[in-house]
Design a protein around this motif. Structure first.
Motif, short mmCIF file in Angstrom:
data_model
loop_
_atom_site.label_atom_id
_atom_site.label_comp_id
_atom_site.label_asym_id
_atom_site.label_seq_id
_atom_site.Cartn_x
_atom_site.Cartn_y
_atom_site.Cartn_z
N LEU A 142 0.84 -1.19 0.00
CA LEU A 142 0.00 0.00 0.00
C LEU A 142 0.88 1.25 0.00
O LEU A 142 2.09 1.19 0.20
CB LEU A 142 -0.93 0.01 1.22
N VAL A 143 0.25 2.41 -0.22
CA VAL A 143 0.98 3.68 -0.27
C VAL A 143 0.47 4.59 0.84
O VAL A 143 -0.75 4.77 1.01
CB VAL A 143 0.78 4.38 -1.63
N TYR A 144 1.42 5.15 1.58
CA TYR A 144 1.07 6.21 2.53
C TYR A 144 1.48 7.53 1.88
O TYR A 144 2.64 7.77 1.59
CB TYR A 144 1.81 6.03 3.86
N SER A 145 0.50 8.39 1.63
CA SER A 145 0.77 9.66 0.94
C SER A 145 1.37 10.67 1.90
O SER A 145 0.79 10.96 2.94
CB SER A 145 -0.54 10.20 0.34
N LEU A 150 7.52 6.77 -3.88
CA LEU A 150 6.62 6.61 -5.01
C LEU A 150 5.98 7.94 -5.37
O LEU A 150 5.82 8.82 -4.52
CB LEU A 150 5.52 5.60 -4.67
N GLN A 151 5.58 8.06 -6.64
CA GLN A 151 4.89 9.25 -7.11
C GLN A 151 3.69 8.81 -7.95
O GLN A 151 3.83 8.00 -8.87
CB GLN A 151 5.81 10.14 -7.94
N GLY A 152 2.53 9.34 -7.62
CA GLY A 152 1.32 8.98 -8.36
C GLY A 152 0.09 9.06 -7.48
O GLY A 152 0.17 9.41 -6.29
N GLU A 153 -1.06 8.69 -8.03
CA GLU A 153 -2.33 8.89 -7.33
C GLU A 153 -2.99 7.59 -6.87
O GLU A 153 -4.06 7.62 -6.28
CB GLU A 153 -3.30 9.65 -8.24
N SER A 154 -2.36 6.42 -7.14
CA SER A 154 -2.97 5.15 -6.76
C SER A 154 -2.64 4.81 -5.31
O SER A 154 -1.58 5.17 -4.78
CB SER A 154 -2.48 4.03 -7.68
N ASP A 155 -3.57 4.09 -4.65
CA ASP A 155 -3.32 3.61 -3.29
C ASP A 155 -2.45 2.35 -3.28
O ASP A 155 -2.04 1.89 -2.23
CB ASP A 155 -4.65 3.30 -2.59
N LEU A 156 -2.20 1.79 -4.47
CA LEU A 156 -1.38 0.59 -4.59
C LEU A 156 0.00 0.96 -5.13
O LEU A 156 0.12 1.64 -6.17
CB LEU A 156 -2.04 -0.42 -5.52
N ALA A 157 1.04 0.52 -4.46
CA ALA A 157 2.41 0.88 -4.84
C ALA A 157 2.73 0.49 -6.27
O ALA A 157 3.38 1.23 -7.01
CB ALA A 157 3.40 0.24 -3.87
N ALA A 158 2.25 -0.68 -6.70
CA ALA A 158 2.58 -1.19 -8.02
C ALA A 158 2.07 -0.31 -9.15
O ALA A 158 2.58 -0.37 -10.27
CB ALA A 158 2.03 -2.61 -8.18
N ASN A 159 1.06 0.51 -8.87
CA ASN A 159 0.44 1.34 -9.90
C ASN A 159 1.01 2.75 -9.96
O ASN A 159 0.52 3.59 -10.71
CB ASN A 159 -1.07 1.42 -9.69
#
Length: 607
Positions: free
Chosen positions: A402-405, A436-445
C-alpha cells in the motif's frame, strides 16, 4: 557574472528569451528565427546538425534525425505510453542497460538527456552570439504534469549543455507570468497549454503581482505530434486502399508523410480544405506511385476529435482541485502551437463557457515567462511572487504494497512533511524506504522514484522503534527524502536521482564528448551555411539570367553556364575548395550580368 536566459524546451520547437529591467524579449537564433526546431541529426560522418539545418535534411536522412525526444525523456523503454509514439518515429528507439528509452543514430546510442543537451547548447550559443556576452544560467520550462524523473532528466540536459539550471518552472505558470506582466491582469486564469507533445492545464490566482498556482493537471502524451499522427494514419490508409501498398514500415516515406501532415494541419487552421501531394512516395511492379489527397477541415476535425476530447477531463480535474467551477474562471489563456486549431477553440469554449484569449504569441509566451522568472531570481524584478504546486502526490510503500501519501497533489512548493513510522517485525535492523509518485493507493500502480535502506537499527520489539521520514520538495519540484531512527539518531537521506536518470559520471562523460565535438560541429555548420549561401546566389543568378541573359554575348552566356555547373557540382560533392572558388566565379559573372543590364546590352570593351 554570465547572463541568465529563459528556455522553453519544446517537443517540436524551442524558444529562448532574455529579460532586461523586467522586460522579457525573444532572442533570435543564428538564422534569425524566433523559434528553433527541437531536431538533432547525425550525418554519415557523424557530424551533428541542430535546428532548422537538421530538419531540412530529415527526409534524406530519416533514421539518423532525432525529433520529439522530449516525449522520451525520463521514460522507460517498456512504457505502454511509448508504444504508440515509437510506431510513428522514423528513427529507432532502443532500451538502455538500465531500461531507459534511448535513441539510436548510425551505430551509436544517445540518452534523451544528451539529445536535449545538444539542443540546449545550441540555444545557449545563439543567445551568447546575440547578447555579446557569456550565458551561464537558465530557467528551463517543463510541462506541469512532468514527474520527478522527467524534471531531473531535464535538469541533467541543462548541465550537459553547460548551463546552471537556476529553476525548473512549469510551462503554464511561465505563460501566466508573461501574460500577467503584459496585461496587468488580476483575477483567476486557466492556462490551457497544448504543445507538440504534452498537454497541461493550470488554474492560477493573480493578485497585485502574486501568482498563486491553485491546481494543475494534464497528459504527458497528448499534443501536436498526435494530431500529426492522426493525419499520417489517414494518409497511409487512403494510399493503401488505392494502391495496396502499406507505407507504415517505410522510414523515408514516413518522414515525408510527417512533414506533409504537419503542413496540412497548420493550413487547416486558416482554410477549409488543403491539398496533399507527395510524388514518387513509393513504387511497385507497375511503376512509381504518387500520393494526392484533399483533406477537408471537417474530416480533420473527426480525425482529432478524440484527442481534443482527452483535454476535457484534466480541465475538470484542475477546476475541481482548485475548488471552483467554470464561471469562477475570469480568463482562459491558450498556449502552445496546437492551440491554434479551430476544434481546440471550440473545445475550450465548451469546457469553460467563455471565449479563450491568445493575446501573446502561443509559441513564445512560455519562453518569455521563463526569462521573467530569471529576472525574479536575480532580484531584478521585486514586485512579483510566484507560488507553484507539485503535480503529483508523493508517498512511501507500506506493508502489503500500500501507499502512505506524504505530500498530496497540488500542494504548494517548496514544502516539507514528516511522519513517524515503525518496524513490522521483532528485532528488525533494516527499514527500506520505497519512494513513489502517483495517485494510486497501490504501490505497483505508481511511479517508483527511488529506494534506500536505513540500517543498524537497535534490536527492539516490532512497533517500538520510531523512524521519522521527511519529504522535502524544492522550488524546482525536485524531491529529497530522509529517514532517521529517533533512538539511535542513525540517519539516511537521498536526493532523488531516479533510475531513469544519468549518473554524475555519465553526465561528465557526455559533457566531455560535447566539448570534443564542439569545434567540428561549428566548422560543419559554417560550411553548410556557406553551401546554402552559394545555392541562394546561384538561384538569384539563374533567375536574373532567365530574364536578362539576352543582353550577354554567347561567350558570356557559356561562361555563366559553366560556372553554375561547377558550383552545383561542388555543392553536391561538398568540395570545400571548389565552393570557395565558386563564390568568386559566381560573384564575377553576376557582376558582368548586372553591368550588361545597366547598359542595356550596349556595353563595349572601350566602355
Amino acid at each position: 557574472m554570465g547572463k541568465t536566459i529563459g528556455i522553453d524546451l519544446g517537443t517540436t520547437n524551442c524558444c529562448v528569451a532574455f529579460s532586461e529591467a523586467g522586460t522579457p524579449k525573444v532572442l533570435p537564433n543564428k538564422e534569425g528565427s524566433r523559434t528553433t526546431p527541437s531536431v538533432v541529426a547525425f550525418t554519415d560522418t557523424n557530424e551533428r546538425l541542430i535546428g532548422h539545418i537538421a530538419k531540412r535534411q530529415a527526409v534524406t536522412n530519416p533514421k539518423n534525425t532525432i525529433y520529439a525526444v522530449k516525449r522520451l525523456i525520463g521514460q522507460k523503454y517498456n512504457s505502454q505510453q511509448l508504444d504508440s509514439v515509437r510506431e510513428h518515429l522514423a528513427y529507432e528507439v532502443v532500451a538502455a542497460s538500465n531500461g531507459d528509452a534511448w535513441v539510436k543514430a548510425h551505430e551509436d546510442t544517445y540518452s534523451p538527456q544528451e539529445i536535449s543537451g545538444i539542443i540546449l547548447r545550441e540555444l545557449k550559443e545563439s543567445a551568447e552570439e546575440f547578447l555579446g556576452e557569456e550565458v551561464t544560467e537558465a530557467v528551463i520550462t517543463v510541462p506541469a504534469y512532468f514527474d520527478d524523473a522527467q524534471r531531473q532528466a531535464t535538469k541533467d540536459a541543462g548541465t550537459i549543455a553547460g548551463l546552471e539550471v537556476k529553476r525548473i518552472i512549469n510551462e503554464p505558470t511561465a505563460a501566466a507570468l508573461a501574460y500577467g506582466l503584459e496585461s496587468g491582469f488580476n483575477g483567476r486564469v486557466a492556462v490551457y497549454d497544448i504543445g507538440g507533445g504534452t498537454f497541461d492545464v493550470s488554474v492560477l490566482e493573480v493578485q497585485d503581482g502574486v501568482f498563486e498556482v491553485q491546481s494543475t493537471s494534464g497528459d504527458c502524451f497528448l499534443g501536436g505530434e498526435d494530431f500529426d499522427n492522426s493525419i499520417i494514419n489517414w494518409m497511409i490508409e487512403c494510399f493503401q486502399e488505392e494502391t495496396g501498398i502499406n507505407l507504415r514500415f517505410d522510414k523515408m516515406a514516413l518522414q515525408r508523410l510527417k512533414e506533409a501532415a504537419e503542413k496540412a494541419k497548420c493550413e487547416l487552421s486558416a482554410v477549409e480544405v488543403t491539398e496533399i501531394s507527395l510524388p514518387f512516395i513509393s513504387s511497385d511492379a507497375t511503376g512509381a506511385k504518387h500520393l494526392n489527397l484533399k483533406l477537408e477541415r471537417e474530416v480533420f476535425n473527426e480525425l482529432i476529435r478524440e484527442l481534443a476530447e482527452r483535454t476535457r477531463q484534466p480541465c475538470l480535474e484542475a477546476m475541481s482541485s482548485a475548488g471552483i467551477t467554470a464561471p469562477d474562471v475570469d480568463r482562459i489563456l491558450l498556449v502552445g502551437g496546437q492551440s491554434r486549431t479551430p476544434l481546440i477553440h471550440e473545445m475550450v469554449r465548451e469546457i469553460f463557457s467563455k471565449e479563450p484569449t491568445m493575446d501573446l504569441n502561443p509559441d513564445e509566451v512560455v519562453g518569455l515567462g521563463a526569462a521573467l522568472q530569471g529576472s525574479i531570481l536575480k532580484g531584478e524584478v521585486k514586485d512579483i511572487v510566484l507560488l507553484d504546486v507539485t503535480p503529483l502526490s508523493l508517498g512511501i510503500e507500506t506493508q502489503g504494497g500500500l501507499v502512505y501519501s506524504m505530500i498530496e497533489k497540488n500542494a504548494n512548493i517548496p514544502t516539507s512533511y514528516s511522519q513517524i513510522f515503525t518496524t513490522v517485525t521483532d528485532n528488525q535492523s533494516v527499514v527500506s524506504v520505497h519512494i513513489l509518485q502517483g495517485e494510486s493507493d497501490l504501490a505497483a500502480n505508481n511511479r517508483s522514484l527511488a529506494k534506500f535502506d536505513l540500517v543498524d537499527i537497535p534490536p527492539a520489539p516490532r512497533g517500538v522503534p520510531q523512524i521519522e521520514v521527511t519529504f522535502e520538495i524544492d522550488t524546482n519540484g525536485i524531491v529529497k527524502v530522509s529517514a532517521v531512527d529517533l533512538q539511535s539518531k542513525r540517519e539516511q537521506s537521498i536526493n532523488i536521482s531516479p533510475s531513469s536518470g544519468l549518473s554524475p559520471g555519465e553526465i561528465d562523460e557526455i559533457i566531455q564528448r560535447a566539448e570534443t565535438n564542439k569545434a567540428a560541429d561549428a566548422k560543419r555548420k559554417d560550411f553548410i551555411r556557406k553551401m546554402n549561401k552559394l545555392e541562394s546566389m546561384i538561384e538569384r543568378l539563374q533567375k536574373t539570367f532567365k530574364e536578362y541573359g539576352h543582353f550577354l554575348s554567347e561567350a558570356e552566356k557559356e561562361k555563366i553556364h559553366g560556372h553554375v555547373a561547377d558550383a552545383e557540382k561542388a555543392i553536391k560533392n561538398e568540395n570545400e575548395g571548389q565552393i570557395e572558388k565558386s563564390f568568386e566565379e559566381i560573384n564575377k559573372v553576376s557582376k558582368v550580368l548586372s553591368e550588361a543590364i545597366m547598359f542595356g546590352g550596349h556595353k563595349t570593351k572601350d566602355d
